[in-house]
Scaffold this active site. Sequence first.
Site, mmCIF file in Angstrom:
data_model
loop_
_atom_site.group_PDB
_atom_site.id
_atom_site.type_symbol
_atom_site.label_atom_id
_atom_site.label_comp_id
_atom_site.label_asym_id
_atom_site.label_seq_id
_atom_site.Cartn_x
_atom_site.Cartn_y
_atom_site.Cartn_z
ATOM 1 C CD GLU A 153 -2.641 -1.089 5.923
ATOM 2 O OE1 GLU A 153 -2.600 -1.979 6.794
ATOM 3 O OE2 GLU A 153 -2.209 0.070 6.138
ATOM 4 C CD GLU A 154 -1.353 3.009 7.459
ATOM 5 O OE1 GLU A 154 -1.977 2.624 8.464
ATOM 6 O OE2 GLU A 154 -0.154 2.760 7.272
ATOM 7 C CG HIS A 164 1.133 3.551 12.186
ATOM 8 N ND1 HIS A 164 -0.108 3.061 12.517
ATOM 9 C CD2 HIS A 164 1.369 3.116 10.926
ATOM 10 C CE1 HIS A 164 -0.594 2.356 11.503
ATOM 11 N NE2 HIS A 164 0.299 2.366 10.530
ATOM 12 C CG ASP A 212 -2.942 3.979 2.517
ATOM 13 O OD1 ASP A 212 -2.388 2.952 2.069
ATOM 14 O OD2 ASP A 212 -3.780 3.930 3.450
ATOM 15 C CG ASP A 262 3.179 1.320 7.487
ATOM 16 O OD1 ASP A 262 2.757 0.547 6.617
ATOM 17 O OD2 ASP A 262 2.480 1.741 8.423
ATOM 18 C CG ASP A 267 1.943 -3.241 5.618
ATOM 19 O OD1 ASP A 267 2.675 -2.248 5.821
ATOM 20 O OD2 ASP A 267 0.707 -3.199 5.733
ATOM 21 C CG HIS A 307 -0.306 0.169 2.532
ATOM 22 N ND1 HIS A 307 -0.076 1.402 3.117
ATOM 23 C CD2 HIS A 307 0.165 -0.748 3.412
ATOM 24 C CE1 HIS A 307 0.504 1.237 4.297
ATOM 25 N NE2 HIS A 307 0.670 -0.064 4.503
#
Length: 484
Positions: free
Chosen positions: A176-177, A455, A111, A142, A205, A109
């Site tokens: 995804e997030e 994150h 995003d 990520d 991931d 992903h």
Amino acid sequence: MFSPSSPPTGLLEKVFQYIDLHQDEFVQTLKEWVAVESDSVQPVLRLRRELLRMMGLAAERLRLLGARVDSVDAGFQQLPDGQSLPIPPIILAELGDDPKKPTVCFYGHLDVQPARQEDGWVTDPHTLTEVDGKLYGRGTTDNKGPVLAWINAVSTFRALDEDLPVNVKFVIEGMEEAGSPALEELVQKEKAGFFSSVDYIVISDNLWISRRTPALTYGTRGNSYFMVEVKCRDQDFHSGTFGGILNEPMADLVALLGSLVDSSGRILIPGIYDHVAPVTEEEKRTYEAINLDLEEYRKSSQVKKFLFDTKEELLMHLWRYPSLSIHGIEGAFHEPGAKTVIPGRVIGKFSIRLVPHMNMSVVEKQVKQHLDYIFSKRNSSNQMTVSMTLGLHPWTANTRDNQYLAAKRAIKTVFGTEPDMIRDGSTIPIAKIFQDAIQKSMLMLPLGAVDDGEHSQNEKINRWNYIEGSKLFAAFFLEMAKLH
């Protein structure tokens, strides 16, 4: 750092040399991708446009490799306030269709989570900055870095005019997030189409459990997210006017939340552990073999003390036992300063990380029965409502299949060591979706180190992980071709 167990020869040597010589170009591409603020979490039109731009850049890069690329329209996301925002297209791409070769599908992903420098970043989160071999920027680990590492591996074979050892497919999304709102429907729709020829699925991931030792992930926990609402009325109260003459919703809620877990981390809901899979002797040996310095892990986590004193206990409670976390209270006064208010309605939020063989509907029933019992003992005149708002299953893989064997051999070739065989305490829903829908072998092959800070502020991927990870994927292609 580790070094290969023996110098690569032949094609592999050429591939590794090419990746080393062109690593600055690979870092430059990552810099261009990090510069795109592809935040899917904040429902803002400007950021959705950035997401669309990000998916366009990825699609164009795949086309330049010679891939057939389909950017599948994913429709719109309906928001609670009535507005709708475009969901970025999901990329389905393929390169090669030789029936004699295995077909490996990579999911990633593009995003990212929100990031602002004023939130504590040392550098601009959307300007890739290299410091002491660390590449700082939102999305580096990520998941833009791993996606590009896979593309780097493919592009290296193309640049050397060498035949790809495997057929390659890509599934790349941009939400995804935000829960991947359109992905499961697409996977189901394409079972007999795009995915019909897929033999193996790879996800990169998540992270290693250490800073130095590579890992293979063979399981993740699931997640049941709960809301418990306690309501007296919609309006708040003045504590001087009403304090002492009514059942306060906040007091009820604190009692309810306080009944869920004890100070040792044990969940207090009756029956919650009844269906947890028993620990086998083979599994115990797996934890013993993992290279984890508990004191280094504690320091890097900036924690004074963990609940458990041994590596094995800590890992089991992180990966293979359920945990309950309290996340917050909606409706409570939380701003700076003093405000003498009694909230009229509050909502507590908590979740339970699920493990095999817990049944989600049974867990939901156990939680509701427990909270009903605790609330009834308080003889409160307030109303209580419990709801499970999210339910995601745990995932485990067969570590004896060809993918895991190929990945172990590739890790040994690139890093000169055996991988840690790990689980992930978090939840990666797409793993279970792919496994259930397509029913093909699933592998999680992480590239990032434990201290990458996904994150978080100052997210990074080490240049070494990014470049050696590109080599790892290339070696994995060759190993898969041998084993298929």
